[in-house]
Design a protein around this motif. Structure first.
Motif, PDB file in Angstrom:
ATOM      1  N   PHE A 171       0.846  -1.200   0.000  1.00  0.00           N
ATOM      2  CA  PHE A 171       0.000   0.000   0.000  1.00  0.00           C
ATOM      3  C   PHE A 171       0.872   1.238   0.000  1.00  0.00           C
ATOM      4  CE2 PHE A 171      -2.308  -3.333   2.220  1.00  0.00           C
ATOM      5  CZ  PHE A 171      -3.511  -3.335   1.544  1.00  0.00           C
ATOM      6  N   LEU A 172       0.390   2.279  -0.640  1.00  0.00           N
ATOM      7  CA  LEU A 172       1.099   3.550  -0.652  1.00  0.00           C
ATOM      8  C   LEU A 172       1.046   4.194   0.731  1.00  0.00           C
ATOM      9  CD1 LEU A 172       2.686   5.471  -2.419  1.00  0.00           C
ATOM     10  CD2 LEU A 172       0.535   6.592  -3.017  1.00  0.00           C
ATOM     11  N   ASN A 173      -0.099   4.033   1.425  1.00  0.00           N
ATOM     12  CA  ASN A 173      -0.248   4.674   2.733  1.00  0.00           C
ATOM     13  C   ASN A 173      -1.314   3.959   3.573  1.00  0.00           C
ATOM     14  OD1 ASN A 173      -2.833   5.666   1.832  1.00  0.00           O
ATOM     15  ND2 ASN A 173      -1.711   7.246   0.710  1.00  0.00           N
ATOM     16  N   ARG A 174      -1.456   4.390   4.814  1.00  0.00           N
ATOM     17  CA  ARG A 174      -2.410   3.772   5.746  1.00  0.00           C
ATOM     18  C   ARG A 174      -3.853   3.976   5.306  1.00  0.00           C
ATOM     19  NH1 ARG A 174       0.196   4.493  11.740  1.00  0.00           N
ATOM     20  NH2 ARG A 174       2.316   4.088  11.056  1.00  0.00           N
ATOM     21  N   ALA A 175      -4.135   5.143   4.768  1.00  0.00           N
ATOM     22  CA  ALA A 175      -5.513   5.429   4.342  1.00  0.00           C
ATOM     23  C   ALA A 175      -5.969   4.435   3.276  1.00  0.00           C
ATOM     24  CB  ALA A 175      -5.616   6.864   3.823  1.00  0.00           C
ATOM     25  N   ASP A 176      -5.098   4.129   2.315  1.00  0.00           N
ATOM     26  CA  ASP A 176      -5.456   3.153   1.283  1.00  0.00           C
ATOM     27  C   ASP A 176      -5.654   1.771   1.887  1.00  0.00           C
ATOM     28  OD1 ASP A 176      -5.343   5.089  -0.652  1.00  0.00           O
ATOM     29  OD2 ASP A 176      -3.520   4.344  -1.612  1.00  0.00           O
ATOM     30  N   ALA A 177      -4.779   1.376   2.808  1.00  0.00           N
ATOM     31  CA  ALA A 177      -4.884   0.048   3.434  1.00  0.00           C
ATOM     32  C   ALA A 177      -6.201  -0.081   4.201  1.00  0.00           C
ATOM     33  CB  ALA A 177      -3.698  -0.191   4.359  1.00  0.00           C
ATOM     34  N   GLN A 178      -6.530   0.929   4.975  1.00  0.00           N
ATOM     35  CA  GLN A 178      -7.762   0.885   5.768  1.00  0.00           C
ATOM     36  C   GLN A 178      -8.994   0.925   4.877  1.00  0.00           C
ATOM     37  OE1 GLN A 178      -7.154   4.132   8.481  1.00  0.00           O
ATOM     38  NE2 GLN A 178      -5.707   2.976   9.725  1.00  0.00           N
ATOM     39  N   ALA A 179      -8.980   1.766   3.846  1.00  0.00           N
ATOM     40  CA  ALA A 179     -10.123   1.858   2.940  1.00  0.00           C
ATOM     41  C   ALA A 179     -10.332   0.544   2.184  1.00  0.00           C
ATOM     42  CB  ALA A 179      -9.928   3.016   1.961  1.00  0.00           C
ATOM     43  N   ALA A 180      -9.254  -0.195   1.948  1.00  0.00           N
ATOM     44  CA  ALA A 180      -9.354  -1.486   1.250  1.00  0.00           C
ATOM     45  C   ALA A 180      -9.797  -2.601   2.187  1.00  0.00           C
ATOM     46  CB  ALA A 180      -8.016  -1.831   0.610  1.00  0.00           C
ATOM     47  N   GLY A 181     -10.007  -2.275   3.468  1.00  0.00           N
ATOM     48  CA  GLY A 181     -10.527  -3.265   4.411  1.00  0.00           C
ATOM     49  C   GLY A 181      -9.486  -4.009   5.219  1.00  0.00           C
ATOM     50  N   TYR A 182      -8.278  -3.492   5.286  1.00  0.00           N
ATOM     51  CA  TYR A 182      -7.214  -4.117   6.068  1.00  0.00           C
ATOM     52  C   TYR A 182      -7.121  -3.447   7.438  1.00  0.00           C
ATOM     53  CZ  TYR A 182      -5.551  -6.543   1.905  1.00  0.00           C
ATOM     54  OH  TYR A 182      -5.448  -7.370   0.815  1.00  0.00           O
TER      55      TYR A 182
END
Length: 95
Positions: free
Chosen positions: A59-70
């Motif tokens: 992931f590029l950043n935490r926001a992308d990881a969290q938005a993707a459900g991780y």
């Protein structure tokens, strides 16, 4: 001179993969839906044992990881994990 730019395969906020000219800042595991730092002790141990790498995502950043459900890793991101766990418990108690 022929310049070739390096490409990295990342997972975006929508959960889909894309090519990026910037490397991912975080690693994750597709099956367990956990993300963490690239130098995470737990992830490095799992990689050394084998089998983990085939489900590795970035992931590029935490926001992308969290938005993707991780969710955050409890080992390398303990404060983020504690916040995630508290939010999950709060949501469960309000149901």
């Amino acid at each position: 001179m022929n310049t070739v730019s390096k490409q990295w395969r990342l997972i975006g906020a929508d959960g889909g993969s894309y090519d990026s000219d910037r490397p991912g800042q975080l690693g994750g595991h597709r099956r367990s839906r956990i993300y963490g730092r690239l130098d995470c002790r737990a992830a490095l141990q799992a990689i050394a044992k084998g089998g983990y790498v085939k489900n590795r995502v970035f992931f590029l950043n935490r926001a992308d990881a969290q938005a993707a459900g991780y969710r955050p890793c409890a080992v390398c991101l303990p404060q983020d994990y504690a916040c995630w766990k508290a939010q999950k418990n709060l949501a469960a108690s309000s149901q």
